[in-house]
Write a protein that holds these residues in place. Structure first.
Motif: not given
Ligand code: GLV
Ligand code: MN
Ligand code: MN
Length: 445
Positions: A242-253, A270-276, A298-301, A308-314
């Motif tokens: 298989v081929g693979l692609k990866r993205w690093g995402c940051v949700a900022t609230g 985190l609510a947004a990242a969970a829905r993502d 998910m790295k939650v800050e 309330i989580p202000g930043r999530v990296e995933f």
């Protein structure tokens, strides 16, 4: 690579002259191993001590002190097998055995790095199985036409620096000096680690393998899935990876008080990242096929019970044999992420971090593996690989083939990863026979 009639005849001669025809034997007689299964088990058990975890399995990241120690052990094994050992500018390890003709190299091997809390079979079986093949050739006083090289690729798992099949990617010319300044969590760069491995980062591209230098590439590996075990088939012939692609995402609230901020005024990353995450799953499940998609962490800050989580990296990872399908799924996921951002009052940005093209194995290599297994009385099954492998980087340079052996309960990337010693031995024997067949068939013209 194409089978010429002369090559087919030669392969018959090779098998017969080596006593490799299962059908030549009386049925009650057990097939004769050329590899030494006890020696192979012994070296694998010893290798499993490097980076061993209390719960079993190992953590042996590519470019780490643990991997450095393990490779010293493997270098010793290569030398015992009479191989001429060298390390390339990326830290890939090669052991060479001369051939009788002036031909390109027939390369085979795997990797000894693991994921965090990985098992003892992923990569190790193909690495030490390859060295065992050299012992078997030496003990049979067999000379191959092609020079043979055993390779131990560095950082196949890419758990260090986030680049999967890193060493083979550098060798294939897909990765270059642009990765040198990438830093790990300790603040050490790829260049720093190359220096620790005794290499000069300025010469990284010296690790590139020249076009035409390879005749072919073979890799023995555990299946890491349930298919062979379920079908009770000892040998898998890989059709493609298989081929693979990866993205690093940051949700900022916005990080705010969990008690005094009303529900309708929140920017909960985190609510947004969970829905993502669920959106990724929905998109991947929306069409038929074997495609997969994963959010691995998910790295939650700031990460406090009353904030309330202000930043999530995933990360988001998508895999399929069809590169166009991966792109199509990514387009849909991006649309969904945009919609979720709007609804959650959050901003999510994703950047591409890894991209490995799918690769089909060579049909003649597949045929050679099937024939090798049959000559040893073993049934085979054709199947795709859902895990990525260094072999798909080598696909850019040469025809390649992969041999799979069963994984108990289909478990891998886990301390519970297990392949029976019988299956390990079968795989190494099929690799031995495949090397001889491919050596006899390639470059005949
Ligand atoms: C490597 O084993 C991968 O498939 O991620
Ligand atoms: Mn592997
Ligand atoms: Mn793996």
């Amino acid at each position: 690579m194409k089978f010429e009639p002369v090559a087919v005849a030669i392969s018959g001669i090779v098998l017969a002259s080596l006593g490799l025809f299962a059908q030549d034997r009386p049925t009650a007689e057990a097939p004769k191993f050329h590899i030494n299964s006890q020696r192979l088990q012994g070296t694998l058990e010893k290798l499993s001590e490097f980076g061993r975890n209390p719960e079993g399995g190992v953590t042996r990241l590519g470019y780490s002190d643990t991997e450095l120690a393990a490779r010293e052990y493997v270098i010793g094994l290569m030398k015992q097998a009479g191989l001429e050992v060298r390390t390339d500018a990326a830290g890939n390890l090669f052991g060479r055995r001369a051939g009788s003709e002036k031909l390109p190299v027939l390369l085979f091997g795997s990797h000894i790095d693991s994921v965090v809390k990985g098992g003892n079979f992923d990569g190790d079986v193909g690495s030490l199985g390859a060295i065992e093949v050299i012992h078997a050739l030496n003990e049979g006083s067999l000379k191959t036409r092609h020079p043979l090289e055993v390779v131990i690729w560095i950082n196949e798992e890419g758990n260090h620096f986030g680049i999967t099949t890193m060493g083979s990617g550098i060798a294939a010319g897909v990765l270059g000096p642009e990765i040198l300044e990438r830093k790990d969590e300790q603040g050490l760069s790829v260049a720093d680690w190359l220096r620790r491995y005794g290499q000069d980062p300025a010469h990284l591209t010296d690790a590139r393998i020249a076009r035409g230098a390879l005749a072919g590439y073979l890799e023995l590996h555990i299946e890491q899935g349930p298919n062979l075990e379920a079908a009770k088939i000892p040998i898998g012939v890989v059709q493609g990876i298989v081929g693979l692609k990866r993205w690093g995402c940051v949700a900022t609230g916005f990080a705010n008080h969990a008690g005094s901020t009303p529900m309708d005024r929140r920017k909960d990353a985190l609510a947004a990242a969970a829905r993502d995450l669920l959106a990724v799953r929905d998109v991947v499940r929306a069409e038929p096929g074997r495609q997969v998609g994963t959010v691995g962490y998910m790295k939650v800050e700031p990460g406090a019970v009353n904030v309330i989580p202000g930043r999530v990296e995933f990360p988001i990872e998508l895999r399929d044999l069809d590169a166009a399908k991966i792109d199509r799924m990514w387009d849909h996921i991006q649309e969904k992420l945009k919609q979720i951002d709007k609804e959650e009052n959050v901003e999510t940005r994703c950047t591409a971090i890894d991209d490995i093209a799918p690769a089909r194995t060579d049909l003649s290599m597949q045929a050679a593996i099937r024939e090798a297994a049959k000559s040893f009385g073993l049934a085979t099954m054709d199947l795709p690989s859902g895990a990525v492998h260094d072999a798909q980087q080598m696909a850019k340079l040469a025809p390649f083939g992969m041999i799979f052996v069963p994984s108990r309960d289909g478990i891998s990337h886990s301390p519970k990863e297990f392949t029976s010693w019988q299956d390990v031995a079968n795989g190494a024997e099929v690799l031995y026979r495949s090397v001889l067949l491919v050596d006899s068939q390639l470059d005949r013209r």
